[in-house]
Design a protein around this motif. Structure first.
Motif, PDB file in Angstrom:
ATOM      1  N   SER A 157      66.392  16.691 -24.532  1.00  0.00           N
ATOM      2  CA  SER A 157      67.071  17.224 -23.353  1.00  0.00           C
ATOM      3  C   SER A 157      67.560  18.650 -23.512  1.00  0.00           C
ATOM      4  O   SER A 157      68.016  19.248 -22.551  1.00  0.00           O
TER       5      SER A 157
ATOM      6  N   SER B 155      60.353  24.124  -7.820  1.00  0.00           N
ATOM      7  CA  SER B 155      60.486  23.867  -9.262  1.00  0.00           C
ATOM      8  C   SER B 155      61.828  24.336  -9.822  1.00  0.00           C
ATOM      9  O   SER B 155      62.446  23.644 -10.631  1.00  0.00           O
ATOM     10  N   PHE B 156      62.305  25.497  -9.385  1.00  0.00           N
ATOM     11  CA  PHE B 156      63.599  25.969  -9.883  1.00  0.00           C
ATOM     12  C   PHE B 156      64.730  25.082  -9.360  1.00  0.00           C
ATOM     13  O   PHE B 156      65.665  24.765 -10.092  1.00  0.00           O
TER      14      PHE B 156
ATOM     15  N   SER C 281      64.548  14.363  -7.595  1.00  0.00           N
ATOM     16  CA  SER C 281      64.902  15.782  -7.563  1.00  0.00           C
ATOM     17  C   SER C 281      64.007  16.549  -6.599  1.00  0.00           C
ATOM     18  O   SER C 281      64.489  17.397  -5.826  1.00  0.00           O
TER      19      SER C 281
ATOM     20  N   CYS D  61      65.230  18.464  -3.161  1.00  0.00           N
ATOM     21  CA  CYS D  61      64.940  19.891  -2.975  1.00  0.00           C
ATOM     22  C   CYS D  61      64.076  20.145  -1.750  1.00  0.00           C
ATOM     23  O   CYS D  61      64.329  21.091  -0.995  1.00  0.00           O
TER      24      CYS D  61
ATOM     25  N   HIS E 180      68.322  18.391 -11.329  1.00  0.00           N
ATOM     26  CA  HIS E 180      68.040  17.148 -12.055  1.00  0.00           C
ATOM     27  C   HIS E 180      69.222  16.642 -12.891  1.00  0.00           C
ATOM     28  O   HIS E 180      69.398  15.423 -12.980  1.00  0.00           O
TER      29      HIS E 180
ATOM     30  N   PHE F  83      62.456  13.016 -11.620  1.00  0.00           N
ATOM     31  CA  PHE F  83      61.639  14.096 -11.072  1.00  0.00           C
ATOM     32  C   PHE F  83      61.383  13.885  -9.590  1.00  0.00           C
ATOM     33  O   PHE F  83      61.586  14.789  -8.776  1.00  0.00           O
TER      34      PHE F  83
ATOM     35  N   SER G 178      56.927  23.946 -23.199  1.00  0.00           N
ATOM     36  CA  SER G 178      57.040  24.598 -21.886  1.00  0.00           C
ATOM     37  C   SER G 178      56.155  25.834 -21.795  1.00  0.00           C
ATOM     38  O   SER G 178      55.424  26.013 -20.808  1.00  0.00           O
TER      39      SER G 178
ATOM     40  N   ILE H  90      66.992  22.350 -23.565  1.00  0.00           N
ATOM     41  CA  ILE H  90      65.950  23.293 -23.174  1.00  0.00           C
ATOM     42  C   ILE H  90      65.755  24.394 -24.221  1.00  0.00           C
ATOM     43  O   ILE H  90      64.711  25.017 -24.293  1.00  0.00           O
TER      44      ILE H  90
ATOM     45  N   VAL I  86      64.476  21.915  -8.662  1.00  0.00           N
ATOM     46  CA  VAL I  86      64.384  20.671  -9.436  1.00  0.00           C
ATOM     47  C   VAL I  86      65.057  20.858 -10.787  1.00  0.00           C
ATOM     48  O   VAL I  86      65.824  20.001 -11.246  1.00  0.00           O
ATOM     49  N   TYR I  87      64.813  21.997 -11.405  1.00  0.00           N
ATOM     50  CA  TYR I  87      65.447  22.299 -12.691  1.00  0.00           C
ATOM     51  C   TYR I  87      66.970  22.300 -12.546  1.00  0.00           C
ATOM     52  O   TYR I  87      67.683  21.773 -13.397  1.00  0.00           O
ATOM     53  N   LEU I  88      67.464  22.905 -11.475  1.00  0.00           N
ATOM     54  CA  LEU I  88      68.907  22.996 -11.277  1.00  0.00           C
ATOM     55  C   LEU I  88      69.550  21.664 -10.908  1.00  0.00           C
ATOM     56  O   LEU I  88      70.663  21.374 -11.322  1.00  0.00           O
TER      57      LEU I  88
END
Length: 133
Positions: A35, A78-79, A116, A120, A85, A113, A46, A37, A81-83
């Motif tokens: 978890s 995608s950004f 999220s 979004c 999740h 995913f 990544s 990053i 989702v990153y923020l």
């Protein structure tokens, strides 16, 4: 382009070995390497995945319009989702366990995913939020 799978695999191996080692050492499931990053394994995976996708751009252009549209929608959120999740994971709590078996972790990751992405994409329909997501 041939080094991307090797690079991804080595990042995965570093993450897996580190996770297994710390979990066995501490006698509890440890998700720090998965978890985080900033862990070298996640960073390697990544960047390898990103590089692979960029190298396949000409092949992606040949896909049918429905798949291209799906990729475009996922890329646009995608950004977001990153923020979002971590909040989804917190709200779901133990419902989607991320520390159980490998299959539970994979199922949990997929559901986090999907939820999220749903949040979004829905948020993009609300004026003001669309500028953030």
């Amino acid at each position: 382009a041939k080094w991307y799978p090797l690079s991804f695999g080595s990042g995965f191996a570093v993450t897996a070995v580190s996770t297994i080692y710390t979990s066995l050492r501490d006698k509890v499931p440890n998700t720090n390497f998965i978890s985080c990053i900033a862990s070298i394994g996640v960073l390697t995976m990544s960047t390898s995945l990103f590089g692979f996708c960029i190298s396949q751009e000409d092949k992606l252009r040949r896909l049918n319009a429905g798949i291209q549209n799906t990729i475009s929608v996922l890329a646009s959120v995608s950004f977001g989702v990153y923020l979002i999740h971590p909040m989804i994971m917190t709200l779901c709590g133990n419902v989607l366990s991320n520390t159980g078996s490998i299959s539970q972790m994979a199922l949990g990751a997929m559901l986090y995913f999907i939820l999220s992405v749903f949040v979004c994409v829905s948020g993009k329909c609300i004026y003001g939020i669309a500028r953030i997501v």
